[in-house]
Motif scaffolding. Sequence first.
Motif, mmCIF file in Angstrom:
data_model
loop_
_atom_site.group_PDB
_atom_site.id
_atom_site.type_symbol
_atom_site.label_atom_id
_atom_site.label_comp_id
_atom_site.label_asym_id
_atom_site.label_seq_id
_atom_site.Cartn_x
_atom_site.Cartn_y
_atom_site.Cartn_z
ATOM 1 N N ALA A 100 20.552 13.193 36.475
ATOM 2 C CA ALA A 100 19.468 14.017 35.937
ATOM 3 C C ALA A 100 19.901 15.461 35.821
ATOM 4 C CB ALA A 100 18.233 13.893 36.832
ATOM 5 N N GLY A 116 21.759 16.419 32.519
ATOM 6 C CA GLY A 116 21.021 16.679 31.290
ATOM 7 C C GLY A 116 20.951 18.156 30.931
ATOM 8 N N GLY A 161 21.170 15.708 25.824
ATOM 9 C CA GLY A 161 20.979 16.291 27.145
ATOM 10 C C GLY A 161 19.575 16.078 27.667
ATOM 11 N N VAL A 162 18.574 16.299 26.804
ATOM 12 C CA VAL A 162 17.178 16.112 27.219
ATOM 13 C C VAL A 162 16.940 14.657 27.598
ATOM 14 C CG1 VAL A 162 14.808 16.213 26.430
ATOM 15 C CG2 VAL A 162 16.355 18.025 25.849
ATOM 16 N N GLY A 180 18.448 13.807 30.982
ATOM 17 C CA GLY A 180 17.674 14.415 32.056
ATOM 18 C C GLY A 180 16.372 13.696 32.314
ATOM 19 N N VAL A 181 15.616 13.406 31.240
ATOM 20 C CA VAL A 181 14.311 12.763 31.409
ATOM 21 C C VAL A 181 14.475 11.347 31.943
ATOM 22 C CG1 VAL A 181 12.308 11.921 30.162
ATOM 23 C CG2 VAL A 181 13.183 14.158 29.682
ATOM 24 N N THR A 221 15.518 11.360 35.596
ATOM 25 C CA THR A 221 14.446 11.859 36.454
ATOM 26 C C THR A 221 13.396 10.786 36.692
ATOM 27 O OG1 THR A 221 14.788 14.078 35.651
ATOM 28 C CG2 THR A 221 12.693 13.619 36.691
ATOM 29 N N THR A 246 13.185 24.875 25.459
ATOM 30 C CA THR A 246 13.398 23.462 25.782
ATOM 31 C C THR A 246 14.427 23.299 26.889
ATOM 32 O OG1 THR A 246 12.957 23.084 23.468
ATOM 33 C CG2 THR A 246 13.731 21.237 24.703
ATOM 34 N N THR A 275 13.669 21.242 30.265
ATOM 35 C CA THR A 275 14.461 20.144 30.817
ATOM 36 C C THR A 275 14.784 20.383 32.283
ATOM 37 O OG1 THR A 275 15.459 20.055 28.644
ATOM 38 C CG2 THR A 275 16.440 18.708 30.324
ATOM 39 N N ILE A 329 11.857 19.489 34.436
ATOM 40 C CA ILE A 329 11.737 18.050 34.682
ATOM 41 C C ILE A 329 12.717 17.616 35.754
ATOM 42 C CG2 ILE A 329 12.153 15.821 33.601
ATOM 43 C CD1 ILE A 329 10.810 16.856 31.178
ATOM 44 N N PHE A 330 13.930 18.156 35.693
ATOM 45 C CA PHE A 330 14.933 17.862 36.723
ATOM 46 C C PHE A 330 14.426 18.307 38.096
ATOM 47 C CE2 PHE A 330 18.640 19.751 39.000
ATOM 48 C CZ PHE A 330 19.124 18.562 39.487
ATOM 49 N N GLY A 346 12.009 15.829 39.552
ATOM 50 C CA GLY A 346 12.658 14.671 40.153
ATOM 51 C C GLY A 346 13.234 14.978 41.518
ATOM 52 N N VAL A 347 13.893 16.135 41.639
ATOM 53 C CA VAL A 347 14.502 16.501 42.924
ATOM 54 C C VAL A 347 13.431 16.692 43.984
ATOM 55 C CG1 VAL A 347 15.770 18.313 44.097
ATOM 56 C CG2 VAL A 347 16.547 17.495 41.914
#
Lengths: 150, 112
Positions: free
Chosen positions: A74, A77, A121-122, A125-126, A129, B74, B78, B81-82, B85-86
């Motif tokens: 993740a 990304g 990359g997006v 990452g998504v 995640t 953007t 991103t 969003i990372f 998750g962490v």
Amino acid sequence: MKSTTNSIILEVACRLLIPVLIVFGVYVLVHGEYSPGGGFQAGVVLALAVVLNRVMEPADTKKGYWTFKIIALAGMGPIIYLLTGLWSIPFGGNFLEYGHLPLAVHEAERHLYGILFVEIGVTVGVMATIISIFDSLGKVGDPDDHGSLL
Amino acid sequence: MKHRFSRLSFAYGLICLAVLGIMVYCTTFLPSYTQLDNPAHRNVAEHYITQAKAETGSPNMVTAVLADYRGLDTLIETSVIFTAGVVTYALIAIRRRKNYIWGGDEDHEIDD
């Protein structure tokens, strides 16, 4: 014989769905410049394929998930995104100025490739995640898993 | 269970409140809502609609704005969003594993 699935209905449905989801996710990713879609949506669809695979497995499976590795994925990304932005700087562009990417196509098409790299990359990452969130939520303390943060 | 929050997490909370205060203060410099002569309504939208295909080569205007004109936005999105998750992993998975190692004590508090 040890059971390898939760239920036969779930397994048949998932086996039909998962390849379609993967193909559709890649399609949404690479066709995002032309049709509705893009990195975020493709990431969700691809992550759903992996999550369905995890749902399909029996609850007492001993297979260790790669929680820490998927978090590292993740993190890749935004790094892919950042490197795409930095790539145009040595060739006389600004940060994220796709028109200066060193690709042997004319300028508007360089924008398309820049957008594609950024969307990859997006997507990474998504996707990673969502998988890592699913793994963290479903993970019971596993005595054999010492390989991550602790 | 002597203290629920350590001194360090108190300092973290103060830093978060300070950053939040700066952000709220900065919103006073933004143009107000429902104002028709905002910069966003005067120049940019029309430029995107008429020029997006020629400048980015992308027939999809949403993608052009998302990844090309507003690329930096953007990028930060991103990484947000990372971060989500962490943080989910840190809140759920690490705590569970510590409980397992230390005997599944549900009342145990993780300091710092």
